[in-house]
Design a protein around this motif. Structure first.
Motif, mmCIF file in Angstrom:
data_model
loop_
_atom_site.group_PDB
_atom_site.id
_atom_site.type_symbol
_atom_site.label_atom_id
_atom_site.label_comp_id
_atom_site.label_asym_id
_atom_site.label_seq_id
_atom_site.Cartn_x
_atom_site.Cartn_y
_atom_site.Cartn_z
ATOM 1 N N ALA A 35 9.058 16.854 -12.032
ATOM 2 C CA ALA A 35 9.334 17.458 -13.043
ATOM 3 C C ALA A 35 10.431 16.937 -13.734
ATOM 4 C CB ALA A 35 9.878 18.979 -12.803
ATOM 5 N N ASN A 36 11.420 17.682 -14.303
ATOM 6 C CA ASN A 36 12.581 16.955 -14.736
ATOM 7 C C ASN A 36 14.058 17.165 -13.993
ATOM 8 O OD1 ASN A 36 13.395 15.596 -17.228
ATOM 9 N ND2 ASN A 36 13.765 17.475 -18.420
ATOM 10 N N GLN A 37 13.903 17.170 -12.752
ATOM 11 C CA GLN A 37 14.728 17.517 -12.033
ATOM 12 C C GLN A 37 16.072 16.684 -11.974
ATOM 13 O OE1 GLN A 37 11.803 17.563 -10.827
ATOM 14 N NE2 GLN A 37 11.414 19.132 -9.143
ATOM 15 N N GLU A 38 15.743 15.355 -12.253
ATOM 16 C CA GLU A 38 17.016 14.318 -12.472
ATOM 17 C C GLU A 38 17.878 14.799 -13.628
ATOM 18 O OE1 GLU A 38 17.750 9.633 -13.460
ATOM 19 O OE2 GLU A 38 15.783 10.017 -12.915
ATOM 20 N N GLU A 40 17.997 17.601 -15.002
ATOM 21 C CA GLU A 40 18.649 19.083 -14.603
ATOM 22 C C GLU A 40 20.087 18.881 -13.851
ATOM 23 O OE1 GLU A 40 16.362 22.363 -13.289
ATOM 24 O OE2 GLU A 40 14.998 21.279 -13.842
ATOM 25 N N VAL A 41 20.134 17.814 -12.931
ATOM 26 C CA VAL A 41 21.279 17.631 -12.268
ATOM 27 C C VAL A 41 22.293 17.010 -13.069
ATOM 28 C CG1 VAL A 41 22.399 15.914 -10.200
ATOM 29 C CG2 VAL A 41 19.952 17.341 -10.034
ATOM 30 N N LYS A 42 21.746 15.883 -13.638
ATOM 31 C CA LYS A 42 22.815 15.387 -14.757
ATOM 32 C C LYS A 42 23.450 16.271 -15.742
ATOM 33 C CE LYS A 42 20.753 10.625 -14.761
ATOM 34 N NZ LYS A 42 20.105 9.809 -15.565
ATOM 35 N N LYS A 43 22.750 17.342 -16.125
ATOM 36 C CA LYS A 43 23.312 18.470 -17.233
ATOM 37 C C LYS A 43 24.303 19.155 -16.346
ATOM 38 C CE LYS A 43 19.445 19.262 -19.980
ATOM 39 N NZ LYS A 43 18.111 20.262 -20.038
ATOM 40 N N VAL A 44 24.135 19.559 -15.111
ATOM 41 C CA VAL A 44 25.217 20.437 -14.472
ATOM 42 C C VAL A 44 26.622 19.638 -14.289
ATOM 43 C CG1 VAL A 44 25.671 21.031 -11.859
ATOM 44 C CG2 VAL A 44 23.376 21.371 -12.778
ATOM 45 N N PHE A 45 26.517 18.115 -14.092
ATOM 46 C CA PHE A 45 27.746 17.543 -13.994
ATOM 47 C C PHE A 45 28.004 16.607 -15.225
ATOM 48 C CE2 PHE A 45 25.954 18.038 -9.476
ATOM 49 C CZ PHE A 45 26.867 18.083 -9.026
ATOM 50 N N ASN A 46 27.419 16.646 -16.327
ATOM 51 C CA ASN A 46 27.937 15.669 -17.472
ATOM 52 C C ASN A 46 29.011 16.114 -18.126
ATOM 53 O OD1 ASN A 46 26.186 13.406 -17.428
ATOM 54 N ND2 ASN A 46 24.722 14.319 -18.764
ATOM 55 N N GLY A 47 29.581 17.410 -18.127
ATOM 56 C CA GLY A 47 30.692 17.850 -18.708
ATOM 57 C C GLY A 47 31.827 17.308 -18.157
ATOM 58 N N GLY A 48 32.028 16.745 -17.000
ATOM 59 C CA GLY A 48 33.352 16.675 -16.394
ATOM 60 C C GLY A 48 33.450 15.217 -16.145
ATOM 61 N N GLY A 49 33.219 14.230 -16.993
ATOM 62 C CA GLY A 49 33.306 12.941 -16.778
ATOM 63 C C GLY A 49 32.794 12.302 -15.588
ATOM 64 N N ALA A 50 31.534 12.710 -15.049
ATOM 65 C CA ALA A 50 30.910 12.127 -13.705
ATOM 66 C C ALA A 50 30.585 10.805 -13.901
ATOM 67 C CB ALA A 50 30.035 13.017 -13.178
ATOM 68 N N VAL A 51 30.609 10.033 -12.740
ATOM 69 C CA VAL A 51 29.905 8.733 -12.668
ATOM 70 C C VAL A 51 28.663 9.045 -12.131
ATOM 71 C CG1 VAL A 51 29.998 6.332 -11.847
ATOM 72 C CG2 VAL A 51 31.908 7.584 -12.934
ATOM 73 N N ILE A 52 27.438 8.776 -12.482
ATOM 74 C CA ILE A 52 26.159 9.148 -11.802
ATOM 75 C C ILE A 52 25.380 7.877 -11.831
ATOM 76 C CG2 ILE A 52 24.086 10.661 -12.081
ATOM 77 C CD1 ILE A 52 25.528 12.369 -13.997
ATOM 78 N N GLU A 53 24.980 7.689 -10.386
ATOM 79 C CA GLU A 53 24.039 6.724 -9.924
ATOM 80 C C GLU A 53 22.812 7.186 -9.248
ATOM 81 O OE1 GLU A 53 26.177 4.315 -7.022
ATOM 82 O OE2 GLU A 53 27.933 4.058 -8.329
ATOM 83 N N ASP A 85 22.046 24.169 -6.825
ATOM 84 C CA ASP A 85 21.247 24.718 -5.907
ATOM 85 C C ASP A 85 19.936 25.456 -6.437
ATOM 86 O OD1 ASP A 85 22.072 24.408 -3.464
ATOM 87 O OD2 ASP A 85 23.153 26.182 -3.121
ATOM 88 N N VAL A 86 20.105 25.860 -7.839
ATOM 89 C CA VAL A 86 19.065 26.483 -8.450
ATOM 90 C C VAL A 86 17.751 25.726 -9.088
ATOM 91 C CG1 VAL A 86 20.426 28.293 -9.003
ATOM 92 C CG2 VAL A 86 19.865 26.446 -10.651
ATOM 93 N N ILE A 87 18.181 24.082 -8.973
ATOM 94 C CA ILE A 87 17.252 23.043 -9.192
ATOM 95 C C ILE A 87 16.016 23.085 -8.187
ATOM 96 C CG2 ILE A 87 16.878 20.708 -9.906
ATOM 97 C CD1 ILE A 87 19.968 20.778 -10.632
ATOM 98 N N LYS A 88 14.871 23.110 -8.793
ATOM 99 C CA LYS A 88 13.654 23.158 -8.037
ATOM 100 C C LYS A 88 13.576 21.944 -7.025
ATOM 101 C CE LYS A 88 8.787 22.943 -8.262
ATOM 102 N NZ LYS A 88 8.003 21.858 -8.884
#
Length: 93
Positions: A35-38, A40-53, A85-88
């Motif tokens: 699905a679109n889980q990746e 969804e995870v990015k949305k959870v963290f994007n606001g705080g200046g996260a570096v995502i790999e 935790d709520v992400i499938k």
């Protein structure tokens, strides 16, 4: 107390014992690609200046996501875990 609540209580104590906040914290998750889980995870963290790999598994069925983020407290670490935790199908490492 549920297993999750017990886990978070223990994690908070460990973080407060071993980490000086604010601190750079590494979150690691594995999510399925069905699905679109990746996103969804990015949305959870994007606001705080996260570096995502991200890295796809050899079979392409899963994506490993590493997130580096400056965290102000143990409670903030746990708040992000609870949002994710709520992400499938998500697995926290």
């Amino acid at each position: 107390m549920s297993d999750r609540e017990a886990f978070y209580s223990k994690l908070k104590v460990q973080l407060e014992d071993t980490t000086k906040f604010p601190s750079k914290y590494l979150y690691k998750f594995i999510v399925p690609t069905d699905a679109n889980q990746e996103e969804e995870v990015k949305k959870v963290f994007n606001g705080g200046g996260a570096v995502i790999e991200t890295k796809k598994s050899k079979t392409g069925k899963y994506i490993s996501i590493s997130i580096f983020l400056i965290i102000k407290s143990a409670d903030e670490v746990i708040a992000y875990y609870k949002k994710a935790d709520v992400i499938k199908g998500i697995i926290s490492l």
